[in-house]
Design a protein around this motif. Sequence first.
Motif, PDB file in Angstrom:
ATOM      1  N   MET A 285       0.962  -1.200  -0.255  1.00 31.53           N
ATOM      2  CA  MET A 285      -0.117   0.089   0.010  1.00 31.53           C
ATOM      3  C   MET A 285       0.759   1.434  -0.160  1.00 31.53           C
ATOM      4  SD  MET A 285      -3.433  -1.094   0.082  1.00 31.53           S
ATOM      5  CE  MET A 285      -3.951   0.374   0.041  1.00 31.53           C
ATOM      6  N   GLY A 286       0.451   2.473  -0.435  1.00 28.85           N
ATOM      7  CA  GLY A 286       1.056   3.446  -0.837  1.00 28.85           C
ATOM      8  C   GLY A 286      -0.333   4.538  -0.844  1.00 28.85           C
ATOM      9  N   THR A 287       0.002   5.507  -0.334  1.00 27.38           N
ATOM     10  CA  THR A 287      -0.903   6.522  -0.097  1.00 27.38           C
ATOM     11  C   THR A 287      -0.042   7.678  -1.847  1.00 27.38           C
ATOM     12  OG1 THR A 287      -0.217   6.868   2.370  1.00 27.38           O
ATOM     13  CG2 THR A 287      -1.607   8.350   1.898  1.00 27.38           C
ATOM     14  N   VAL A 288      -1.289   8.657  -1.681  1.00 28.33           N
ATOM     15  CA  VAL A 288      -1.091   9.199  -2.417  1.00 28.33           C
ATOM     16  C   VAL A 288      -0.591  10.589  -2.497  1.00 28.33           C
ATOM     17  CG1 VAL A 288      -2.426  10.733  -4.362  1.00 28.33           C
ATOM     18  CG2 VAL A 288      -2.772   8.036  -3.914  1.00 28.33           C
ATOM     19  N   VAL A 289       0.032  11.391  -2.739  1.00 29.35           N
ATOM     20  CA  VAL A 289       0.369  13.058  -2.536  1.00 29.35           C
ATOM     21  C   VAL A 289      -0.039  14.165  -2.751  1.00 29.35           C
ATOM     22  CG1 VAL A 289       2.259  11.606  -0.710  1.00 29.35           C
ATOM     23  CG2 VAL A 289       2.565  12.518  -2.731  1.00 29.35           C
ATOM     24  N   ARG A 290       0.093  13.661  -4.414  1.00 32.50           N
ATOM     25  CA  ARG A 290      -0.784  14.170  -5.212  1.00 32.50           C
ATOM     26  C   ARG A 290      -0.488  14.114  -6.804  1.00 32.50           C
ATOM     27  NH1 ARG A 290       3.434  16.574  -8.565  1.00 32.50           N
ATOM     28  NH2 ARG A 290       5.311  16.072  -8.336  1.00 32.50           N
ATOM     29  N   SER A 291      -1.776  14.945  -7.718  1.00 31.63           N
ATOM     30  CA  SER A 291      -1.880  14.546  -8.704  1.00 31.63           C
ATOM     31  C   SER A 291      -1.389  15.385  -9.773  1.00 31.63           C
ATOM     32  CB  SER A 291      -3.124  14.185  -9.026  1.00 31.63           C
ATOM     33  OG  SER A 291      -3.707  15.691  -9.193  1.00 31.63           O
ATOM     34  N   GLN A 292      -1.296  15.208 -10.862  1.00 28.89           N
ATOM     35  CA  GLN A 292      -1.174  15.937 -12.215  1.00 28.89           C
ATOM     36  C   GLN A 292      -1.756  15.554 -13.604  1.00 28.89           C
ATOM     37  OE1 GLN A 292       3.638  16.766 -12.794  1.00 28.89           O
ATOM     38  NE2 GLN A 292       3.099  16.633 -14.631  1.00 28.89           N
ATOM     39  N   ARG A 293      -2.154  16.329 -14.122  1.00 29.90           N
ATOM     40  CA  ARG A 293      -3.827  15.417 -14.578  1.00 29.90           C
ATOM     41  C   ARG A 293      -2.612  15.290 -15.675  1.00 29.90           C
ATOM     42  NH1 ARG A 293      -8.268  17.980 -16.262  1.00 29.90           N
ATOM     43  NH2 ARG A 293      -8.822  19.266 -14.796  1.00 29.90           N
ATOM     44  N   THR A 294      -1.289  15.671 -16.154  1.00 29.45           N
ATOM     45  CA  THR A 294      -0.993  15.063 -17.350  1.00 29.45           C
ATOM     46  C   THR A 294       0.114  13.710 -17.499  1.00 29.45           C
ATOM     47  OG1 THR A 294       0.501  16.640 -16.957  1.00 29.45           O
ATOM     48  CG2 THR A 294      -0.776  17.389 -19.188  1.00 29.45           C
ATOM     49  N   LEU A 295      -0.340  13.825 -16.184  1.00 31.85           N
ATOM     50  CA  LEU A 295       0.969  12.463 -15.940  1.00 31.85           C
ATOM     51  C   LEU A 295       0.035  11.488 -15.073  1.00 31.85           C
ATOM     52  CD1 LEU A 295       4.007  12.071 -16.224  1.00 31.85           C
ATOM     53  CD2 LEU A 295       4.239  12.809 -14.161  1.00 31.85           C
ATOM     54  N   GLY A 296      -0.683  11.651 -14.165  1.00 36.57           N
ATOM     55  CA  GLY A 296      -1.194  10.399 -12.917  1.00 36.57           C
ATOM     56  C   GLY A 296      -1.013  10.985 -11.707  1.00 36.57           C
ATOM     57  N   VAL A 297      -1.228   9.804 -11.021  1.00 40.78           N
ATOM     58  CA  VAL A 297      -1.235  10.097  -9.650  1.00 40.78           C
ATOM     59  C   VAL A 297       0.250   9.982  -8.715  1.00 40.78           C
ATOM     60  CG1 VAL A 297      -3.702  10.263  -9.365  1.00 40.78           C
ATOM     61  CG2 VAL A 297      -2.150   8.037  -8.964  1.00 40.78           C
ATOM     62  N   PHE A 298       0.652  10.626  -8.109  1.00 42.57           N
ATOM     63  CA  PHE A 298       1.841  10.283  -6.882  1.00 42.57           C
ATOM     64  C   PHE A 298       1.591  10.047  -5.740  1.00 42.57           C
ATOM     65  CE2 PHE A 298       3.320  13.580 -10.406  1.00 42.57           C
ATOM     66  CZ  PHE A 298       4.604  13.092 -10.802  1.00 42.57           C
ATOM     67  N   VAL A 299       2.972   8.524  -5.595  1.00 35.92           N
ATOM     68  CA  VAL A 299       1.858   7.966  -4.851  1.00 35.92           C
ATOM     69  C   VAL A 299       3.015   7.853  -4.233  1.00 35.92           C
ATOM     70  CG1 VAL A 299       1.485   5.710  -3.891  1.00 35.92           C
ATOM     71  CG2 VAL A 299       0.633   6.310  -5.958  1.00 35.92           C
ATOM     72  N   ASN A 300       3.667   7.900  -2.759  1.00 35.94           N
ATOM     73  CA  ASN A 300       4.222   7.441  -0.983  1.00 35.94           C
ATOM     74  C   ASN A 300       4.373   6.271  -1.302  1.00 35.94           C
ATOM     75  OD1 ASN A 300       6.141   7.771   0.367  1.00 35.94           O
ATOM     76  ND2 ASN A 300       4.757   9.493   2.092  1.00 35.94           N
ATOM     77  N   ILE A 301       5.497   5.829  -1.222  1.00 32.97           N
ATOM     78  CA  ILE A 301       5.604   4.358  -1.017  1.00 32.97           C
ATOM     79  C   ILE A 301       6.508   4.185   0.555  1.00 32.97           C
ATOM     80  CG2 ILE A 301       5.339   3.974  -3.420  1.00 32.97           C
ATOM     81  CD1 ILE A 301       7.531   2.752  -3.253  1.00 32.97           C
ATOM     82  N   GLY A 302       7.778   5.137   0.820  1.00 33.00           N
ATOM     83  CA  GLY A 302       8.088   5.202   2.096  1.00 33.00           C
ATOM     84  C   GLY A 302       9.711   5.440   1.933  1.00 33.00           C
ATOM     85  N   LEU A 303      10.096   5.639   0.437  1.00 31.45           N
ATOM     86  CA  LEU A 303      10.962   6.253   0.565  1.00 31.45           C
ATOM     87  C   LEU A 303      11.108   7.950   0.698  1.00 31.45           C
ATOM     88  CD1 LEU A 303      11.646   5.080  -2.883  1.00 31.45           C
ATOM     89  CD2 LEU A 303      12.931   4.260  -0.916  1.00 31.45           C
ATOM     90  N   PRO A 304      12.539   8.423   1.706  1.00 29.14           N
ATOM     91  CA  PRO A 304      12.046   9.553   1.515  1.00 29.14           C
ATOM     92  C   PRO A 304      12.339  10.978   0.536  1.00 29.14           C
ATOM     93  CG  PRO A 304      14.467   8.520   1.733  1.00 29.14           C
ATOM     94  CD  PRO A 304      13.658   7.648   1.347  1.00 29.14           C
ATOM     95  N   ASN A 305      13.036  10.695  -0.320  1.00 31.57           N
ATOM     96  CA  ASN A 305      12.942  11.583  -1.629  1.00 31.57           C
ATOM     97  C   ASN A 305      12.445  11.011  -3.131  1.00 31.57           C
ATOM     98  OD1 ASN A 305      15.039   9.367  -2.364  1.00 31.57           O
ATOM     99  ND2 ASN A 305      16.897  11.508  -1.385  1.00 31.57           N
ATOM    100  N   LYS A 306      11.383  10.433  -3.071  1.00 34.53           N
ATOM    101  CA  LYS A 306      11.190   9.829  -4.455  1.00 34.53           C
ATOM    102  C   LYS A 306       9.505   9.073  -3.826  1.00 34.53           C
ATOM    103  CE  LYS A 306      11.427   7.832  -8.590  1.00 34.53           C
ATOM    104  NZ  LYS A 306      11.712   8.673 -10.109  1.00 34.53           N
ATOM    105  N   ASP A 307       9.097   9.920  -5.266  1.00 36.20           N
ATOM    106  CA  ASP A 307       7.318   9.536  -4.524  1.00 36.20           C
ATOM    107  C   ASP A 307       6.896   8.829  -5.708  1.00 36.20           C
ATOM    108  OD1 ASP A 307       6.738  11.016  -2.589  1.00 36.20           O
ATOM    109  OD2 ASP A 307       6.120  12.397  -3.399  1.00 36.20           O
ATOM    110  N   ILE A 308       6.294   7.390  -6.342  1.00 37.19           N
ATOM    111  CA  ILE A 308       6.172   7.089  -7.432  1.00 37.19           C
ATOM    112  C   ILE A 308       4.799   6.990  -7.971  1.00 37.19           C
ATOM    113  CG2 ILE A 308       5.527   4.425  -8.062  1.00 37.19           C
ATOM    114  CD1 ILE A 308       8.258   4.902  -7.793  1.00 37.19           C
TER     115      ILE A 308
END
Length: 296
Positions: free
Chosen positions: A75-98
């Motif tokens: 499970m990851g938590t959504v942190v933001r979205s970008q209409r032209t790309l998708g949604v950014f998900v925090n999976i627990g890395l300190p300096n990288k969202d997926i």
Amino acid sequence: MEELLGRIITGKVTDENEQDYFVQVNGTTFRLDKAEIKKPLKMGANFKGFAYENEGHDLQITRNAPAVQVDHYGMGTVVRSQRTLGVFVNIGLPNKDIVVSLDDLPDIMELWPQQGDRLMIALREDAKHRLWGVLADGEIYQAIAQPAKKHMQNANVVATAYQLKLVGTRVMTDHFELGFIHPSEREREPRLGEELKARVIGVHEDGTLNLSLRPRTYEAIDDDAAMLLAALQHSADGKLDFSDKSDPAAIKAYFGISKGQFKRAIGHLLKDRQITQHDGALWLNNSEATTDDPAK
């Protein structure tokens, strides 16, 4: 570069500076933050960790591997979205969202996950060595599901929407039971990844649940009664020119509820002695009566 990212790999410590060690795997060098390491590493020592490219486009390795990896769902938590790309998900890395690509998200953007919603994903490395989030499909949820118990009938549950279909919404509860919400059992369609408070209205032999997002009858009465009471309290003389004999269309236009709901709300308030009903009107008890009030 061979497929290394998004996986647990092992390399050798080849160099260091004040902030980082450098770990090499088959000619590819990864930065290792010294803040993670309690005991100094020796040059030439083996180090095992999770490899990824951080937001600064530096290759990095960490001993704090997330549950979400290539071919490993978590499970990851959504942190933001970008209409032209998708949604950014925090999976627990300190300096990288997926990123979960917009190609894998609902066609209607209002149904995209919002900040705080949760998605079950694994990682995929593309031809350009970029990591993407891959949504878990129904088979993955089936594989980790736990059968529901018969005693759950009418219980309250918390569930997360994982599949949106025209026929309804598929969810998984916090205790890993699978559930289904028919469109008739909701006021609006839930978002993908949205956490929902539902109640069990059916338990199937296969251990899956039918759920409803609608309130129980007594809860709906309470909500409607509270609205009706507020309307009386805000009226000029504690009176509303409505009764259980009023036209259903007039009730719907003024209160936004059906006549049946209206009558149940009246009954609730009459039982609690908060209102009275006479002369084709509703009266608030203990209100400032006017000369039009025959009870004065």
